[in-house]
Design an enzyme around this catalytic site. Sequence first.
Site, mmCIF file in Angstrom:
data_model
loop_
_atom_site.group_PDB
_atom_site.id
_atom_site.type_symbol
_atom_site.label_atom_id
_atom_site.label_comp_id
_atom_site.label_asym_id
_atom_site.label_seq_id
_atom_site.Cartn_x
_atom_site.Cartn_y
_atom_site.Cartn_z
ATOM 1 N N ILE A 198 0.826 -1.204 0.000
ATOM 2 C CA ILE A 198 0.000 0.000 0.000
ATOM 3 C C ILE A 198 0.863 1.258 0.000
ATOM 4 O O ILE A 198 0.582 2.228 -0.711
ATOM 5 C CB ILE A 198 -0.951 -0.015 1.212
ATOM 6 C CG1 ILE A 198 -2.027 -1.094 1.013
ATOM 7 C CG2 ILE A 198 -1.587 1.349 1.427
ATOM 8 C CD1 ILE A 198 -2.854 -1.368 2.257
ATOM 9 N N ASP A 247 11.229 3.799 5.159
ATOM 10 C CA ASP A 247 10.926 2.408 5.449
ATOM 11 C C ASP A 247 12.100 1.765 6.193
ATOM 12 O O ASP A 247 13.260 2.145 6.006
ATOM 13 C CB ASP A 247 10.647 1.647 4.137
ATOM 14 C CG ASP A 247 9.825 0.390 4.344
ATOM 15 O OD1 ASP A 247 8.655 0.388 3.923
ATOM 16 O OD2 ASP A 247 10.336 -0.578 4.938
ATOM 17 N N ASN A 292 1.720 5.126 7.395
ATOM 18 C CA ASN A 292 1.312 3.853 6.798
ATOM 19 C C ASN A 292 1.955 2.632 7.450
ATOM 20 O O ASN A 292 1.567 1.509 7.152
ATOM 21 C CB ASN A 292 1.643 3.878 5.296
ATOM 22 C CG ASN A 292 1.280 2.585 4.609
ATOM 23 O OD1 ASN A 292 0.110 2.220 4.520
ATOM 24 N ND2 ASN A 292 2.284 1.861 4.137
ATOM 25 N N TYR A 306 -3.074 -5.900 17.331
ATOM 26 C CA TYR A 306 -3.215 -5.231 16.038
ATOM 27 C C TYR A 306 -4.554 -4.503 15.954
ATOM 28 O O TYR A 306 -4.608 -3.307 15.637
ATOM 29 C CB TYR A 306 -3.096 -6.249 14.906
ATOM 30 C CG TYR A 306 -3.203 -5.634 13.532
ATOM 31 C CD1 TYR A 306 -2.129 -4.964 12.970
ATOM 32 C CD2 TYR A 306 -4.383 -5.729 12.792
ATOM 33 C CE1 TYR A 306 -2.225 -4.389 11.711
ATOM 34 C CE2 TYR A 306 -4.485 -5.162 11.535
ATOM 35 C CZ TYR A 306 -3.401 -4.497 10.994
ATOM 36 O OH TYR A 306 -3.504 -3.927 9.751
ATOM 37 N N LYS A 312 -5.257 -0.383 15.921
ATOM 38 C CA LYS A 312 -5.917 0.258 14.785
ATOM 39 C C LYS A 312 -7.191 0.982 15.220
ATOM 40 O O LYS A 312 -7.522 2.045 14.671
ATOM 41 C CB LYS A 312 -6.233 -0.789 13.707
ATOM 42 C CG LYS A 312 -4.990 -1.341 13.013
ATOM 43 C CD LYS A 312 -4.165 -0.249 12.370
ATOM 44 C CE LYS A 312 -3.002 -0.795 11.568
ATOM 45 N NZ LYS A 312 -2.200 0.265 10.919
ATOM 46 N N THR A 339 -1.835 -7.505 -1.503
ATOM 47 C CA THR A 339 -0.448 -7.087 -1.652
ATOM 48 C C THR A 339 0.421 -8.338 -1.788
ATOM 49 O O THR A 339 -0.028 -9.455 -1.506
ATOM 50 C CB THR A 339 0.001 -6.294 -0.418
ATOM 51 O OG1 THR A 339 -0.093 -7.144 0.730
ATOM 52 C CG2 THR A 339 -0.887 -5.070 -0.218
#
Length: 267
Positions: free
Chosen positions: A18, A37, A90, A158, A162, A193
């Site tokens: 993404i 990254d 992201n 997780y 979120k 992905t």
Amino acid sequence: MGRVQDKVALVTGGASGIGLSTATLLAKEGAKVVIADFNEEGAKKAAEDIKTADHEATGIFLDAGQQESIKEAVDFTVNTYGTITVLVNNVGLTNMQKDLDVVNIDIDEWHRLIDVNLTSVLLGCRYAIPYMKEAGGGSIINTSSMAGSASDSIRTAYGSTKAAVNHLTKYVATQYGKDSIRCNGVAPGLIMTPAAEQNIPETINKEFLRHNALPYHGEADDIGYTILFLASDESKFITGQVIDVEGGHYIANPTTPLFNEMMQQQS
């Protein structure tokens, strides 16, 4: 072309999936993009590919679990391109071997995911917002997940992080809206992905597809284009929202596929 012309964007977790789609689309539409990254080589490769297509990008290292690394990424963006007007938070991690149910979750993993999935978003906003104020405004987009609103048998940390990202998004939008800074989130469902294709069994893929309202899976560009829209002035009156991009997977009664099969058998 030109939907984000002359904007300056920092995309964290931009070396693949993404993030890579987002960085590529932003650059294609006129933004100067910093791709940050943990996979520094991947970030630099992505930036070179964007430059080859005659757009502007730079790749750098980012450890989203380290406060100083996040600050350095924001400062690098400003020092390289003069400002920052788009921030795409992201980065996100999950580990289905350690991020289990409440009784069995690895507590160290719980804390790690809070740092990487949630605190990194707070810190990215903390360091970018003063520069956005100087620039006269900006757009922050946080990558969330449908796990933030729909619980599961595992991935407790997780989903919890979120969900917190979703609410943090509203706080940022409320606190800095008068500075012309918008903050929105995007909540993907299952997006095919390369990582998803490699790690999710075909049986699970088929089950997701069975429950989607649409007859296909999502792709990275489906999220990338949504983020591009939120980064652009086309969305200038949208803030504090989390947009679900999930193919209608979560909109229907979960018995709907079974009901449809029953009706087909009777016809």
